[in-house]
Scaffold this active site. Structure first.
Site, PDB file in Angstrom:
ATOM      1  CB  SER A  14      22.958  43.754 -48.144  1.00 49.20           C
ATOM      2  OG  SER A  14      22.795  42.154 -48.626  1.00 49.20           O
ATOM      3  CE  LYS A  63      12.985  39.736 -47.271  1.00 47.39           C
ATOM      4  NZ  LYS A  63      12.874  39.412 -45.767  1.00 47.39           N
ATOM      5  CG  ASN A  84      14.037  34.638 -47.809  1.00 47.47           C
ATOM      6  OD1 ASN A  84      13.382  33.618 -48.207  1.00 47.47           O
ATOM      7  ND2 ASN A  84      15.602  35.119 -46.806  1.00 47.47           N
ATOM      8  CG  ASP A 100      13.588  36.199 -44.083  1.00 46.66           C
ATOM      9  OD1 ASP A 100      14.632  35.855 -43.924  1.00 46.66           O
ATOM     10  OD2 ASP A 100      12.889  36.951 -44.859  1.00 46.66           O
ATOM     11  N   GLY A 154       5.535  44.229 -38.826  1.00 40.04           N
ATOM     12  CA  GLY A 154       6.256  44.669 -39.671  1.00 40.04           C
ATOM     13  C   GLY A 154       6.985  42.779 -40.725  1.00 40.04           C
ATOM     14  N   GLY A 155       7.477  43.409 -41.826  1.00 36.76           N
ATOM     15  CA  GLY A 155       7.773  41.970 -42.463  1.00 36.76           C
ATOM     16  C   GLY A 155       8.317  41.120 -42.279  1.00 36.76           C
ATOM     17  CE1 TYR A 245      23.444  42.622 -39.315  1.00 31.12           C
ATOM     18  CE2 TYR A 245      21.036  41.753 -39.555  1.00 31.12           C
ATOM     19  CZ  TYR A 245      21.996  41.726 -40.177  1.00 31.12           C
ATOM     20  OH  TYR A 245      21.770  42.544 -40.837  1.00 31.12           O
ATOM     21  N   GLY A 265      20.050  38.853 -33.620  1.00 31.86           N
ATOM     22  CA  GLY A 265      19.857  38.194 -35.322  1.00 31.86           C
ATOM     23  C   GLY A 265      20.882  37.247 -36.002  1.00 31.86           C
TER      24      GLY A 265
HETATM   25  P1  NDP Z   1       9.677  46.522 -40.894  1.00 31.88           P
HETATM   26  O1  NDP Z   1       9.841  48.164 -41.372  1.00 31.88           O
HETATM   27  O2  NDP Z   1       9.108  46.144 -41.814  1.00 31.88           O
HETATM   28  O3  NDP Z   1       8.573  46.501 -39.598  1.00 31.88           O
HETATM   29  C1  NDP Z   1       9.183  47.654 -38.268  1.00 31.88           C
HETATM   30  C2  NDP Z   1       8.403  46.986 -37.463  1.00 31.88           C
HETATM   31  O4  NDP Z   1       8.789  48.238 -36.152  1.00 31.88           O
HETATM   32  C3  NDP Z   1       6.884  48.234 -37.631  1.00 31.88           C
HETATM   33  O5  NDP Z   1       6.192  46.568 -37.055  1.00 31.88           O
HETATM   34  C4  NDP Z   1       7.419  49.533 -36.546  1.00 31.88           C
HETATM   35  O6  NDP Z   1       5.130  49.715 -36.340  1.00 31.88           O
HETATM   36  C5  NDP Z   1       7.921  49.026 -35.898  1.00 31.88           C
HETATM   37  N1  NDP Z   1       8.805  49.643 -35.150  1.00 31.88           N
HETATM   38  C6  NDP Z   1       9.625  51.101 -35.764  1.00 31.88           C
HETATM   39  N2  NDP Z   1       9.946  51.761 -35.165  1.00 31.88           N
HETATM   40  C7  NDP Z   1       9.891  51.568 -33.371  1.00 31.88           C
HETATM   41  C8  NDP Z   1       9.789  51.823 -32.336  1.00 31.88           C
HETATM   42  N3  NDP Z   1      10.968  53.377 -32.561  1.00 31.88           N
HETATM   43  N4  NDP Z   1       9.355  52.086 -31.549  1.00 31.88           N
HETATM   44  C9  NDP Z   1       8.501  51.003 -31.777  1.00 31.88           C
HETATM   45  N5  NDP Z   1       8.215  50.159 -32.540  1.00 31.88           N
HETATM   46  C10 NDP Z   1       8.678  50.955 -33.908  1.00 31.88           C
HETATM   47  O7  NDP Z   1      11.189  45.836 -40.558  1.00 31.88           O
HETATM   48  P2  NDP Z   1      11.490  44.444 -40.478  1.00 31.88           P
HETATM   49  O8  NDP Z   1      10.840  43.938 -39.603  1.00 31.88           O
HETATM   50  O9  NDP Z   1      11.581  43.522 -42.020  1.00 31.88           O
HETATM   51  O10 NDP Z   1      12.699  44.474 -39.751  1.00 31.88           O
HETATM   52  C11 NDP Z   1      12.420  44.500 -38.783  1.00 31.88           C
HETATM   53  C12 NDP Z   1      13.945  44.647 -37.643  1.00 31.88           C
HETATM   54  O11 NDP Z   1      14.018  42.827 -37.514  1.00 31.88           O
HETATM   55  C13 NDP Z   1      15.213  45.232 -37.812  1.00 31.88           C
HETATM   56  O12 NDP Z   1      16.010  46.085 -36.850  1.00 31.88           O
HETATM   57  C14 NDP Z   1      15.706  44.901 -38.920  1.00 31.88           C
HETATM   58  O13 NDP Z   1      17.075  44.976 -39.108  1.00 31.88           O
HETATM   59  C15 NDP Z   1      15.840  43.182 -38.467  1.00 31.88           C
HETATM   60  N6  NDP Z   1      15.816  41.884 -38.766  1.00 31.88           N
HETATM   61  C16 NDP Z   1      16.493  40.913 -38.699  1.00 31.88           C
HETATM   62  C17 NDP Z   1      16.768  40.022 -39.451  1.00 31.88           C
HETATM   63  C18 NDP Z   1      17.671  39.013 -39.022  1.00 31.88           C
HETATM   64  O14 NDP Z   1      17.758  38.061 -40.092  1.00 31.88           O
HETATM   65  N7  NDP Z   1      18.481  38.809 -37.938  1.00 31.88           N
HETATM   66  C19 NDP Z   1      16.210  39.472 -40.966  1.00 31.88           C
HETATM   67  C20 NDP Z   1      14.795  41.079 -41.069  1.00 31.88           C
HETATM   68  C21 NDP Z   1      15.159  41.843 -39.883  1.00 31.88           C
HETATM   69  P3  NDP Z   1       4.872  50.427 -37.512  1.00 31.88           P
HETATM   70  O15 NDP Z   1       4.235  48.945 -38.251  1.00 31.88           O
HETATM   71  O16 NDP Z   1       4.115  51.194 -36.984  1.00 31.88           O
HETATM   72  O17 NDP Z   1       5.159  51.146 -38.570  1.00 31.88           O
END
Ligand code: NDP
Length: 303
Positions: A14, A63, A84, A100, A154-155, A245, A265
């Site tokens: 983090s 979260k 968050n 977020d 996802g989240g 990022y 990001g």
């Molecule tokens: P989650 O684990 O909650 O969700 C991940 C999502 O990605 C799910 O929908 C999953 O699908 C999908 N997924 C995973 N691998 C693949 C792949 N190879 N191809 C296609 N889809 C895929 O993660 P977060 O939402 O928390 O984070 C997502 C991204 O956002 C990360 O890269 C994280 O670093 C970035 N992030 C950046 C932030 C910022 O402030 N800039 C804040 C939060 C996150 P399924 O549901 O089918 O498993």
């Protein structure tokens, strides 16, 4: 001294302690921000109390749990179902927020885009942002975003989809699986799987102004969708946005090849941190200065 921290598991990666402490030190405020790895069986509320915190950030996978321990939630946190940022108020009540979503919206405003009714998003103060937009050399209001395609469910996709929905932007969420469908359906946000993407859209134009990679594909250096599917979407988009990022992801590199404006990001991370800090320390002003300090230390942290 007042204590703040970020809870998560894992937590070693983090950047929040660096970003927050840089500002607390620059403004000479009597706060210290740490990080705490929480076992999934541990109680977040008890850890918060035991550490004597006045506020905390919450990251994966807590979260949603943070919503349950908060005594009250901001309307946005309630809508998204994820907290968050937790703040202890003067009556020792924990108030849950989601920064977020406004962090993401603010990062688009910083690029000069207008977004329908963006002022309805909690935590966005245009007076604070205007000098920053100017400082970045952008002209606010020249281009608008009316439609968005979010890849991933996802989240982060959930927070972003709710934020865009509140801004009045026509938004479609597409994911590789249907496991998050209920969340979006309950909130009347259109949802499809990648397989159904061809025949789904939010209007008759067949294009999206904003294409967001909210999957974690970039972490494994992969594209979220096959290149042949992504290229036409990228070519027609006004902005391609990868939440990841650091080093340019395959999604960002493909956007460059398609000559599409792109963004990673970093600003979202920084702007959600600024929103959280202003909840912890309401006396903090001068968002442009806070942004400049955080942005200045960011490359060394994310390298
Ligand atoms: P989650 O684990 O909650 O969700 C991940 C999502 O990605 C799910 O929908 C999953 O699908 C999908 N997924 C995973 N691998 C693949 C792949 N190879 N191809 C296609 N889809 C895929 O993660 P977060 O939402 O928390 O984070 C997502 C991204 O956002 C990360 O890269 C994280 O670093 C970035 N992030 C950046 C932030 C910022 O402030 N800039 C804040 C939060 C996150 P399924 O549901 O089918 O498993």
């Amino acid at each position: 001294m007042h204590y703040l921290c970020v809870f998560g598991n894992p937590i070693a990666h983090s950047l929040s302690p660096f970003l927050h402490n840089a500002i607390l030190q620059a403004y000479n405020l009597p706060y210290l921000y740490g990080r705490f790895m929480l076992d999934s069986t541990q109680d977040l509320g008890r850890a918060f109390a035991r550490l004597g915190l006045c506020g905390a950030n919450i990251t994966l996978p807590f979260k949603e749990h943070a919503c349950q321990i908060a005594h009250s939630l901001s309307p946005l946190a309630k809508h998204i179902g994820a907290v968050n940022t937790l703040v202890r108020d003067q009556s020792d009540q924990l108030i849950g927020y989601n920064t977020d979503a406004p962090g993401f919206v603010m990062s688009l405003l910083l690029e000069g885009f207008t977004l329908g009714q963006e002022k309805s998003i909690n935590g966005i103060e245009m007076q604070q942002l205007a000098p920053l937009i100017h400082q970045k050399g952008k002209e606010y209001g020249k281009e608008s975003i009316e439609s968005a395609l979010i890849l991933g469910a996802g989240g982060s996709a959930k927070a972003i989809a709710c934020a865009l929905q509140q801004c009045g932007i026509r938004t479609l969420v597409a994911n590789r699986s249907s496991k998050h469908e209920a969340f979006f359906t309950q909130r009347q946000i259109p949802y499809c799987t990648f397989d159904e993407l061809d025949c789904k859209n939010v209007d008759s134009s067949g294009r999206f102004d904003l294409l967001i990679n909210a999957t974690s594909s970039s972490i494994s250096h992969a594209l979220p969708l096959p290149e042949s599917t992504l290229r036409p979407l990228l070519t027609q988009a006004k902005l391609a946005y990868d939440l990841m990022y650091g080093a340019p992801s395959p999604f960002i590199r493909l956007s460059q090849q398609c000559h599409t404006r792109h963004k990673d990001g970093a600003d979202m991370l920084i702007l959600q941190a600024i929103s959280a800090l202003r909840l912890f320390c309401p006396q903090l002003e001068n968002t442009p200065r806070i942004y400049a300090i955080m942005r200045g230390i960011f490359p060394t942290l994310s390298a």
